[in-house]
Write an enzyme that holds these catalytic residues in place. Structure first.
Site, PDB file in Angstrom:
ATOM      1  N   TYR A   1       0.002   4.519  17.439  1.00  0.00           N
ATOM      2  CA  TYR A   1      -1.124   3.795  17.991  1.00  0.00           C
ATOM      3  C   TYR A   1      -1.018   3.279  19.196  1.00  0.00           C
ATOM      4  O   TYR A   1      -1.931   3.014  20.164  1.00  0.00           O
ATOM      5  CB  TYR A   1      -1.781   2.689  17.009  1.00  0.00           C
ATOM      6  CG  TYR A   1      -2.384   2.912  15.915  1.00  0.00           C
ATOM      7  CD1 TYR A   1      -2.222   3.941  14.859  1.00  0.00           C
ATOM      8  CD2 TYR A   1      -3.795   2.146  15.638  1.00  0.00           C
ATOM      9  CE1 TYR A   1      -2.881   4.310  13.823  1.00  0.00           C
ATOM     10  CE2 TYR A   1      -4.375   2.758  14.459  1.00  0.00           C
ATOM     11  CZ  TYR A   1      -4.073   3.538  13.612  1.00  0.00           C
ATOM     12  OH  TYR A   1      -4.760   4.090  12.533  1.00  0.00           O
TER      13      TYR A   1
ATOM     14  N   LYS B   1       9.199   9.359   7.464  1.00  0.00           N
ATOM     15  CA  LYS B   1       9.169  10.646   7.293  1.00  0.00           C
ATOM     16  C   LYS B   1      10.502  10.934   8.062  1.00  0.00           C
ATOM     17  O   LYS B   1      10.508  11.830   9.074  1.00  0.00           O
ATOM     18  CB  LYS B   1       7.888  11.407   8.286  1.00  0.00           C
ATOM     19  CG  LYS B   1       7.781  12.682   7.947  1.00  0.00           C
ATOM     20  CD  LYS B   1       7.344  13.226   6.551  1.00  0.00           C
ATOM     21  CE  LYS B   1       7.170  14.800   6.393  1.00  0.00           C
ATOM     22  NZ  LYS B   1       6.992  15.390   5.237  1.00  0.00           N
TER      23      LYS B   1
ATOM     24  N   ASP C   1       4.571  11.816   2.399  1.00  0.00           N
ATOM     25  CA  ASP C   1       3.835  12.739   1.572  1.00  0.00           C
ATOM     26  C   ASP C   1       4.148  12.276   0.162  1.00  0.00           C
ATOM     27  O   ASP C   1       3.006  12.226  -0.663  1.00  0.00           O
ATOM     28  CB  ASP C   1       4.203  13.886   1.951  1.00  0.00           C
ATOM     29  CG  ASP C   1       5.707  14.262   1.937  1.00  0.00           C
ATOM     30  OD1 ASP C   1       6.712  13.337   1.898  1.00  0.00           O
ATOM     31  OD2 ASP C   1       6.046  15.460   1.864  1.00  0.00           O
TER      32      ASP C   1
ATOM     33  N   ASP D   1      -1.911   2.901   7.703  1.00  0.00           N
ATOM     34  CA  ASP D   1      -3.457   3.038   7.964  1.00  0.00           C
ATOM     35  C   ASP D   1      -3.906   3.935   6.746  1.00  0.00           C
ATOM     36  O   ASP D   1      -4.697   3.839   6.045  1.00  0.00           O
ATOM     37  CB  ASP D   1      -3.654   3.462   9.341  1.00  0.00           C
ATOM     38  CG  ASP D   1      -5.384   3.891   9.231  1.00  0.00           C
ATOM     39  OD1 ASP D   1      -6.247   3.102   8.992  1.00  0.00           O
ATOM     40  OD2 ASP D   1      -5.791   4.890   9.910  1.00  0.00           O
TER      41      ASP D   1
ATOM     42  N   ASP E   1      -5.750   2.890   2.571  1.00  0.00           N
ATOM     43  CA  ASP E   1      -7.077   3.524   2.292  1.00  0.00           C
ATOM     44  C   ASP E   1      -6.697   3.952   0.860  1.00  0.00           C
ATOM     45  O   ASP E   1      -7.835   3.755  -0.194  1.00  0.00           O
ATOM     46  CB  ASP E   1      -7.670   4.370   3.136  1.00  0.00           C
ATOM     47  CG  ASP E   1      -8.476   3.750   4.163  1.00  0.00           C
ATOM     48  OD1 ASP E   1      -8.490   2.219   4.492  1.00  0.00           O
ATOM     49  OD2 ASP E   1      -9.360   4.401   4.587  1.00  0.00           O
TER      50      ASP E   1
HETATM   51  C1  IPM Z   1      -7.985  -0.241   9.926  1.00  0.00           C
HETATM   52  C2  IPM Z   1      -9.007   0.643  10.546  1.00  0.00           C
HETATM   53  C3  IPM Z   1      -8.559   0.579  12.063  1.00  0.00           C
HETATM   54  C4  IPM Z   1      -7.013   1.239  12.205  1.00  0.00           C
HETATM   55  C5  IPM Z   1      -9.459   1.525  13.050  1.00  0.00           C
HETATM   56  C6  IPM Z   1     -10.800   1.002  12.797  1.00  0.00           C
HETATM   57  C7  IPM Z   1      -9.033   1.320  14.425  1.00  0.00           C
HETATM   58  O1  IPM Z   1      -9.078   2.091  10.064  1.00  0.00           O
HETATM   59  O2  IPM Z   1      -7.877  -1.333  10.026  1.00  0.00           O
HETATM   60  O3  IPM Z   1      -7.326   0.323   8.848  1.00  0.00           O
HETATM   61  O4  IPM Z   1      -6.707   2.533  12.454  1.00  0.00           O
HETATM   62  O5  IPM Z   1      -6.110   0.240  12.416  1.00  0.00           O
HETATM   63 MG    MG Z   2      -7.771   2.302   8.360  1.00  0.00          MG
END
Ligand code: IPM
Ligand code: MG
Length: 359
Positions: free
Chosen positions: A141, A192, A224, A248, A252
């Protein structure tokens, strides 16, 4: 003790849910005789509209002067066409980096009342309680060089740098080991290392830290496989630690195990425990302004704030208990609604939690 709290409602549903979270915090303060000095800041799209940039110096200064920050969400289609460096998300990345909030805690925990809302079978997710510790201020990032350029063959190429310095791995490792120590004492480091040198070093540093935390069991897993294991048998994990990008993605995935991303809080901490607290979900422009967003992730973020930055563990327990009782009563916003429950709006859900705090 008067805590300085910076409120950044942000964009989309951010403003709606942050308002409910603030009501809950106000009630907790009143019940416990706590004192807070609020300030308000702009970030993301709201900041672009007002100041032309996603993070203005004024908000940055307020953030540096606060004990904790409560953030709603940033982003939306209105700002999608802006230059990459002026997009709302950049504000979020800049504030994380400026405050050195390197340790991102993303718990994925299933309230038993919501087991039906998960897309996975009940026995796979019931009782789920895992914590992802994501490195938040390094990795691909933030790595340089980066950009889009024209190469010698005259073709455009996009490039980023996946880089981790040893001290960055060590500090997130310590953070994760310390978390594991307070939980089930099992830490799985995700990398990885079969392909990426940056994560070969990651694995080495994690392994060398393990001797200092001999009460914690350290294992390693490729990312993975980790993605697969998270949906196959998520309860095998206690704490996971990983880099910025893998974290990240995996967070999710872990979030959805719980049925709704609308339930999950997060904390982003610096080395002294100053933190920014935000729901894991985004600004959800598709439902903004309708009063139907789920405020519980923001409310649970106030609980995390109480626990980690204010050291008011009892307040955190109070808030989490109130949320659980409201779910017991069958109150559900649209995202977690199932047959037979009572559908409520954003503000009705917030008010129900506030009321429940008194009981
Ligand atoms: C998160 C989001 C952010 C990230 C984006 C909005 C920059 O997806 O906080 O997980 O990738 O860190
Ligand atoms: Mg995110």
């Amino acid at each position: 003790m008067t805590y300085k709290i910076l409120l950044i409602p942000g964009d989309g549903i951010g403003t709606e849910i942050a308002a409910e979270a603030q009501k809950v915090l106000d009630r907790v303060l009143k019940l416990n005789g706590g004192q807070v000095e609020y300030s308000y800041g702009l970030l993301g799209g709201a900041s672009i509209d007002e100041t032309g940039v996603p993070l203005h110096e004024e908000t940055r200064a307020l953030a540096h002067g606060s004990d904790a920050i409560l953030l709603g969400a940033v982003g939306g289609p209105k700002w999608d066409k802006l230059d990459h460096n002026l997009k709302p998300e950049q504000g979020l990345l800049q504030i994380r980096s400026s405050l050195e909030l390197f340790s991102n805690l993303r718990p994925a925990m299933l309230f038993p009342q919501l087991a039906q809302a998960s897309s996975l079978k009940n026995d796979v997710v019931s009782g789920l309680d895992i914590l992802i510790v994501r490195e938040l201020t390094g990795g691909i990032y933030f790595g340089h060089p980066r950009g889009i350029r024209i190469n010698d063959a005259g073709e455009r190429e996009g490039f980023n740098t996946y880089i981790y310095r040893e001290h960055e791995i060590e500090r997130i490792g310590r953070s994760a080991f310390a978390m594991a120590r307070k939980r089930d004492k099992r830490l799985c480091s995700i990398d990885k290392a079969n392909v990426l040198e940056a994560t070969v070093l990651w694995r080495e540093v994690m392994t060398s830290l393990a001797s200092e935390y001999s009460d914690v069991e350290l294992t390693h897993m490729y990312v993975d496989n980790a993605a697969m294991q998270l949906v196959r048998d998520p309860k095998q994990f206690d704490v996971l630690v990983t880099g910025n990008m893998f974290g990240d993605i995996l967070s999710d995935c872990a979030a959805m195990l719980t049925g709704s991303i609308g339930m999950l809080p997060s904390a982003s901490l610096d080395k002294n425990g100053r933190g920014m607290y935000e729901p894991v979900h985004g600004s959800a422009p598709d439902i903004a302004g309708q009063g139907i967003a789920n405020p519980l992730a923001a409310i649970l973020s106030v609980a995390m704030m109480s626990r980690y930055s204010l050291n008011e563990v009892a307040w955190a327990d109070q808030i989490e208990r109130a949320v659980s009782k409201v779910l017991d009563q069958g109150l559900r916003t649209e995202d977690i609604y199932t047959d037979g429950m009572t559908k409520v709006s954003t503000s009705e859900m917030g008010a129900a939690v506030v009321d429940m705090l008194d009981h």
